[in-house]
Design a protein around this motif. Structure first.
Motif, PDB file in Angstrom:
ATOM      1  N   ILE A   1      35.639  50.541  46.257  1.00  0.00           N
ATOM      2  CA  ILE A   1      37.043  50.926  46.074  1.00  0.00           C
ATOM      3  C   ILE A   1      37.994  49.907  46.690  1.00  0.00           C
ATOM      4  CG2 ILE A   1      38.806  52.624  46.701  1.00  0.00           C
ATOM      5  CD1 ILE A   1      36.687  54.781  46.519  1.00  0.00           C
ATOM      6  N   PHE A   2      37.725  49.517  47.922  1.00  0.00           N
ATOM      7  CA  PHE A   2      38.706  48.760  48.694  1.00  0.00           C
ATOM      8  C   PHE A   2      38.444  47.256  48.740  1.00  0.00           C
ATOM      9  CE2 PHE A   2      39.074  53.074  50.530  1.00  0.00           C
ATOM     10  CZ  PHE A   2      40.429  53.290  50.251  1.00  0.00           C
ATOM     11  N   THR A   3      37.452  46.763  48.024  1.00  0.00           N
ATOM     12  CA  THR A   3      37.267  45.320  47.901  1.00  0.00           C
ATOM     13  C   THR A   3      38.175  44.802  46.794  1.00  0.00           C
ATOM     14  OG1 THR A   3      34.966  45.471  48.627  1.00  0.00           O
ATOM     15  CG2 THR A   3      35.632  43.468  47.474  1.00  0.00           C
ATOM     16  N   SER A   4      39.118  43.966  47.150  1.00  0.00           N
ATOM     17  CA  SER A   4      40.099  43.479  46.172  1.00  0.00           C
ATOM     18  C   SER A   4      39.431  42.577  45.145  1.00  0.00           C
ATOM     19  CB  SER A   4      41.216  42.708  46.882  1.00  0.00           C
ATOM     20  OG  SER A   4      41.876  43.539  47.815  1.00  0.00           O
TER      21      SER A   4
ATOM     22  N   GLU B   1      46.947  44.408  36.601  1.00  0.00           N
ATOM     23  CA  GLU B   1      48.017  43.480  36.265  1.00  0.00           C
ATOM     24  C   GLU B   1      47.756  42.093  36.855  1.00  0.00           C
ATOM     25  OE1 GLU B   1      51.661  45.254  37.493  1.00  0.00           O
ATOM     26  OE2 GLU B   1      51.655  46.768  35.909  1.00  0.00           O
ATOM     27  N   THR B   2      46.520  41.646  36.766  1.00  0.00           N
ATOM     28  CA  THR B   2      46.169  40.321  37.243  1.00  0.00           C
ATOM     29  C   THR B   2      44.892  39.860  36.558  1.00  0.00           C
ATOM     30  OG1 THR B   2      45.757  38.983  39.228  1.00  0.00           O
ATOM     31  CG2 THR B   2      44.764  41.159  39.159  1.00  0.00           C
ATOM     32  N   CYS B   3      44.634  38.564  36.597  1.00  0.00           N
ATOM     33  CA  CYS B   3      43.380  38.023  36.073  1.00  0.00           C
ATOM     34  C   CYS B   3      42.293  38.195  37.129  1.00  0.00           C
ATOM     35  CB  CYS B   3      43.546  36.552  35.725  1.00  0.00           C
ATOM     36  SG  CYS B   3      44.468  36.270  34.198  1.00  0.00           S
ATOM     37  N   VAL B   4      41.114  38.647  36.698  1.00  0.00           N
ATOM     38  CA  VAL B   4      40.020  38.962  37.612  1.00  0.00           C
ATOM     39  C   VAL B   4      38.819  38.087  37.270  1.00  0.00           C
ATOM     40  CG1 VAL B   4      38.463  40.768  38.431  1.00  0.00           C
ATOM     41  CG2 VAL B   4      40.836  41.333  37.853  1.00  0.00           C
TER      42      VAL B   4
ATOM     43  N   CYS C   1      39.189  47.430  39.821  1.00  0.00           N
ATOM     44  CA  CYS C   1      38.595  46.577  38.801  1.00  0.00           C
ATOM     45  C   CYS C   1      37.268  46.044  39.322  1.00  0.00           C
ATOM     46  CB  CYS C   1      39.542  45.432  38.468  1.00  0.00           C
ATOM     47  SG  CYS C   1      39.018  44.485  37.035  1.00  0.00           S
ATOM     48  N   VAL C   2      36.207  46.249  38.585  1.00  0.00           N
ATOM     49  CA  VAL C   2      34.877  45.789  38.974  1.00  0.00           C
ATOM     50  C   VAL C   2      34.690  44.366  38.453  1.00  0.00           C
ATOM     51  CG1 VAL C   2      32.402  46.200  38.795  1.00  0.00           C
ATOM     52  CG2 VAL C   2      33.981  48.144  38.917  1.00  0.00           C
ATOM     53  N   GLY C   3      34.478  43.458  39.381  1.00  0.00           N
ATOM     54  CA  GLY C   3      34.328  42.056  39.004  1.00  0.00           C
ATOM     55  C   GLY C   3      33.457  41.306  39.989  1.00  0.00           C
ATOM     56  N   PHE C   4      33.706  40.011  40.100  1.00  0.00           N
ATOM     57  CA  PHE C   4      32.848  39.149  40.919  1.00  0.00           C
ATOM     58  C   PHE C   4      32.777  39.609  42.375  1.00  0.00           C
ATOM     59  CE2 PHE C   4      32.554  35.480  43.805  1.00  0.00           C
ATOM     60  CZ  PHE C   4      31.304  35.014  43.466  1.00  0.00           C
TER      61      PHE C   4
END
Length: 332
Positions: free
Chosen positions: A70-73, A143-146, A159-162
């Motif tokens: 949840i809290f990992t940007s 509202e950003t590129c991930v 957002c689930v990403g790297f």
């Protein structure tokens, strides 16, 4: 303007509802298992201690991975992928689409980029004003590129990403373990309550619903976890599974597939002792990834890859020299 801000504020508030629901269910399950089952229903002291010990290990790992997811940007492209003031002005002042594309091509020659848009043009985000690294996508919710975006998950409101994909996978796995442990230990008491071997009371309600809720969540998590295991084995994101990344020679769903072992290391790292602990161990910095097979001569965009590495790569790499990195490996 005020109305738009109010709507965004309401959207952010409502986006936490799934997290609140999951948190409420888990906290109720803690009360039902610890107090209603272990302290009220169980009479064997050794069995109670064993249940409580294993349950709390599962409970702690579940919460740890859940809150990390949840809290990992989400990781965003570094400054090297942003247009300079001069390039941005030249790009915006140009009205001819072909010339705009050529401007982006010239800028991208300095960056380690393999993939293109479906049209063959350089992948560029007009809202973030950045050239997208490989596997990077714009998230309309964040509202950003991930970097290496997989999907936006409402159940973690992130957002689930790297940066947090490992945490998301561990969250799914520990959630399943949590559900399986509850269901397996509650089942015998569920049967006793059902046939009337145990007296009716508040514990009966909690024990009966513990089994139903645990099985329901396990079934739903099993399919989701199995799907993501398949994605990791193939080294694909959810977006890449639906729309294959486009390379110089065309779309290729297996473009980043470098073998099962290396695919796992991409997400979990090289130290297997840390695979099951929610600490960041993924390889690289999220800006470029090893490819299955692609000669450097086939991709003019990588002509200056050595220059990128000599200049220090990304800002994240220069901030932590000890962070393991992934160098693009090309094969002729």
């Amino acid at each position: 303007m005020a109305l738009s801000r109010a709507l965004r504020c309401c959207q952010r508030i409502f986006s936490w509802i799934p997290v609140i629901i999951i948190s409420s269910v888990v906290l109720w399950s803690y009360y039902a298992y610890v107090f209603e089952l272990c302290f009220v229903t169980l009479s064997n002291h050794l069995e109670r201690v064993a249940y409580l010990l294993i349950f709390h290990v599962c409970f702690i790992m579940f919460w740890w991975t859940y809150w990390k997811a949840i809290f990992t940007s989400p990781s965003t492209p570094c400054k090297k992928f942003q247009l300079s003031y001069t390039d941005k002005e030249r790009y915006e002042m140009e009205e001819r689409p072909d010339v705009q594309k050529q401007i982006l091509v010239d800028i991208a020659k300095k960056l380690p980029i393999f993939t293109r848009a479906q049209s063959g043009a350089i992948r560029f985000c007009d809202r973030c004003q950045v050239i997208k690294p490989d596997r990077c996508h714009h998230c309309s919710v964040c509202e950003t590129c991930v970097l290496k975006m997989d999907h936006h998950c409402p159940w973690v409101n992130n957002c689930v990403g790297f940066s947090n994909y490992k945490f998301f996978l561990l969250f799914l796995s520990y959630s399943m373990i949590y559900c399986v442990f509850i269901a397996s230990t509650v089942f015998q008491y569920f049967l006793k309550f059902w046939v009337g071997d145990l007296p009716n009371g508040s514990a009966k309600f909690h024990v009966l619903f513990l089994l139903f809720v645990a099985l329901m969540f396990f079934v739903s998590l099993m399919f989701l976890f199995g799907y993501h295991c398949w994605l990791v084995a193939k080294n694909r994101s959810t977006l890449e599974a639906f729309s294959a990344p486009v390379f110089q020679n065309g779309p290729d769903r297996n473009g980043f597939h470098v073998g099962l072992c290396r695919n796992l290391q991409q997400v979990f790292g090289e130290d297997k002792k840390l695979w099951f602990i929610p600490v960041f161990t993924s390889l690289g910095d999220g800006h470029y990834f090893p490819l299955r097979t692609l000669g450097e001569s086939e991709n003019p965009l990588l002509a200056n890859e050595e220059k990128w590495l000599e200049d220090g790569g990304s800002d994240e790499e220069s901030a932590d020299e000890n962070e393991p990195s992934v160098i693009i490996r090309t094969e002729s």
